[in-house]
Design a protein around this motif. Sequence first.
Motif, mmCIF file in Angstrom:
data_model
loop_
_atom_site.group_PDB
_atom_site.id
_atom_site.type_symbol
_atom_site.label_atom_id
_atom_site.label_comp_id
_atom_site.label_asym_id
_atom_site.label_seq_id
_atom_site.Cartn_x
_atom_site.Cartn_y
_atom_site.Cartn_z
ATOM 1 N N UNK A 181 38.423 -2.633 -31.430
ATOM 2 C CA UNK A 181 39.757 -2.029 -31.294
ATOM 3 C C UNK A 181 40.522 -2.592 -30.107
ATOM 4 N N UNK A 182 39.807 -2.941 -29.033
ATOM 5 C CA UNK A 182 40.485 -3.417 -27.834
ATOM 6 C C UNK A 182 41.127 -4.789 -28.021
ATOM 7 N N UNK A 183 40.707 -5.533 -29.065
ATOM 8 C CA UNK A 183 41.283 -6.859 -29.309
ATOM 9 C C UNK A 183 42.603 -6.776 -30.071
ATOM 10 N N UNK A 184 42.768 -5.706 -30.865
ATOM 11 C CA UNK A 184 43.934 -5.595 -31.745
ATOM 12 C C UNK A 184 45.259 -5.724 -30.990
ATOM 13 N N UNK A 185 45.470 -5.036 -29.845
ATOM 14 C CA UNK A 185 46.743 -5.204 -29.122
ATOM 15 C C UNK A 185 47.018 -6.649 -28.712
ATOM 16 N N UNK A 186 45.959 -7.414 -28.421
ATOM 17 C CA UNK A 186 46.148 -8.816 -28.046
ATOM 18 C C UNK A 186 46.650 -9.630 -29.237
ATOM 19 N N UNK A 187 46.122 -9.321 -30.429
ATOM 20 C CA UNK A 187 46.591 -10.020 -31.628
ATOM 21 C C UNK A 187 48.058 -9.702 -31.886
ATOM 22 N N UNK A 188 48.419 -8.440 -31.700
ATOM 23 C CA UNK A 188 49.800 -8.021 -31.932
ATOM 24 C C UNK A 188 50.751 -8.707 -30.949
ATOM 25 N N UNK A 217 37.764 -1.397 -41.861
ATOM 26 C CA UNK A 217 39.086 -0.956 -41.423
ATOM 27 C C UNK A 217 40.185 -1.591 -42.250
ATOM 28 N N UNK A 218 41.400 -1.033 -42.208
ATOM 29 C CA UNK A 218 42.519 -1.619 -42.947
ATOM 30 C C UNK A 218 42.953 -2.944 -42.326
ATOM 31 N N UNK A 219 43.481 -3.874 -43.120
ATOM 32 C CA UNK A 219 43.959 -5.152 -42.561
ATOM 33 C C UNK A 219 45.083 -4.916 -41.561
ATOM 34 N N UNK A 220 44.994 -5.565 -40.412
ATOM 35 C CA UNK A 220 46.017 -5.440 -39.367
ATOM 36 C C UNK A 220 46.620 -6.789 -39.009
ATOM 37 N N UNK A 221 46.080 -7.857 -39.579
ATOM 38 C CA UNK A 221 46.626 -9.191 -39.302
ATOM 39 C C UNK A 221 46.248 -10.136 -40.429
ATOM 40 N N UNK A 222 47.036 -11.192 -40.567
ATOM 41 C CA UNK A 222 46.780 -12.252 -41.547
ATOM 42 C C UNK A 222 46.731 -13.561 -40.777
ATOM 43 N N UNK A 223 45.764 -14.398 -41.102
ATOM 44 C CA UNK A 223 45.672 -15.674 -40.399
ATOM 45 C C UNK A 223 44.953 -16.719 -41.207
ATOM 46 N N UNK A 261 51.063 -10.092 -37.924
ATOM 47 C CA UNK A 261 50.302 -8.886 -37.600
ATOM 48 C C UNK A 261 51.131 -7.634 -37.847
ATOM 49 N N UNK A 262 50.432 -6.550 -37.952
ATOM 50 C CA UNK A 262 51.040 -5.222 -37.929
ATOM 51 C C UNK A 262 51.843 -5.094 -36.626
#
Length: 609
Positions: free
Chosen positions: A103-110, A144-150, A177-178
């Motif tokens: 979860x902590x990586x998600x904000x970095x992707x966004x 988990x639901x998809x939050x990014x495409x790459x 990304x979301x």
Amino acid sequence: MFKKALADLKTSAPLRSSDRRKLKQRVLQSFPVLQPEEGDLLVPDGLQSQKFSTHLEEPGVAYLSPEGDPLWFTIGKGSEELIPTVYTLWKRPDLLPFLSTPALVVPKLISGADLMIPGVIQHSPDLVPDQLVSVTQYHRGAIGPPLAVGRMAVSSDTLRSAEEKDIKGKAVYVLHTWKDALWEMGSSKKADVPSPRDFGAADADEEPDTEASTADGQDTQPPDGDVDLESNDVQAPDTEHTSGVEPANGQSEGSSSTAKLTAEDVSSLLRTALIQAIGTTLSKIPPSSFPMSASTFWSTYVLPARPAFALEMYGLPDASSIDVKHSTFKNVKTFLKASAKEGLIKLKESKSDITVTGRAHLFFQHPDVLARRPHRTIGDIESKVKKAEDREQKEREAEEKRKGEIQVSELWKPFGTTVPFFVAAEKDTSELYNPTEIRNIVNDYVSSRNLINANDQQYINVGSDQALAIAVSVKGEDTPEFMKRDEVLRRVRAHMQTWHEIRAEGRDTLRKKGELKPISVVVKVRQGRKACTLITGFEPYGLQAEELAEELRKVCASSTSVTPIQGKPNSLEVMVQGKQIKAVTDLLIARGVPKKWIEATDQTTSKKK
């Protein structure tokens, strides 16, 4: 790619029926997992197209639903590759293979970062470079639901061997990304994130655990990690596997299709785990660890050694099915006694309890132990998850610490002989530049004018360009025809005007001409043999003398004073009795001053700290 607002956004236009049918056909051909009837869901009537450019000036086309949600997009001039958005993936979560990350990586992707290899917890099998994938937040026992495409930067083989070979680098080049600028175009941008998915058929094939329940349906399992030797009601730690999913850096063995896990299979897997433990972890522990209770032996050594490949082989969502209560033995005591009969271990029984009696009784030379084939274990996977979570936690703590820290930037402004150079480079001469920006300006200027020496690329032909020659010239010296690149950069910066900037949370940004000096912390001897610590130069960092003196009085349990510095009416000196360099330095750091900007000297020993 969409971390900034889209540029050159054209007016959306409805898609003609014939174009919509062609687009739907392209979608069905590009994504074979889709059924024909799903085409209308993902390419609905009333679809609109809208041209745009990213902030990197890459052209693209977005295809919007009648409500305005972007469903598909293309990137690149004339590109025909359709890329699903997060909106589309929420409608069809399994459209793309996936990778999961903490979860902590998600904000970095966004915020625009790519997904790095150490951040991958689990992934679909058989991934290849350039393949489109979705990125999900890791959920224990679910997807988990998809939050990014790459797009994959490496293969799944690289991910599997990353830990063993210490491979770093990017795993996925993130395209969308979301919550990025493309997501924000949609009318449904405030929609709630879908719940994690379960494992479908893999879960449905599992039989109810009747042994762990009472007649009234109440669960009678003891807490996690507690072992009942007779019933072995042990809740094994969850792992990060799904049906057909590989652990990151894991070793894939066995069939990729799911099979029925029988009691005999569980018994065999547990025996494999025992042999793995004897040949690895148990062979390294000291003799003083014995005698060891059966409960500790089982929970600490056998369960973590269960083979990870079994999860994929049998399509298991986690390792809880590979448990002795699902085996032919039914409990730990029976399993260990059977292993002792085989000569793998030796036990001592007292009343209703049993113990493993010592290293000498673990037979490391047993033929099955010598012939064992090393495998990736459940413990290895759990360790990787823990490391990833710990690493992200440390990064988050470091980020929080940086937020409270005073941010000091050294800046330079074009001045004197450097002004013509910045004019020639078409840069604003009233702007302030940091070292990286100055380096880039010089490098771009040198490249655009072909000033790199043909015989030695370390050197720049400064004599061939008047503006550059003036910028690096020193009064009274002849400007050389050639000069090393680093020397060019040093001279350009040396001839610019020095500035500094100080930022701190809750305060106005301070920009001031001149070089910023560090806070001085000096120990001197005064009044005979008495030592005292003097602090000066703290005002630019937003620190108040009286507050600093009061805090030091409490921290050091010493008397303090504040006096003006002679000849400097706007500067004060804080004095604290005794040699207090460490206490003062710690206090300044706690108040947000970076250690780099504290200069401590003990003049009683003539040493800088």
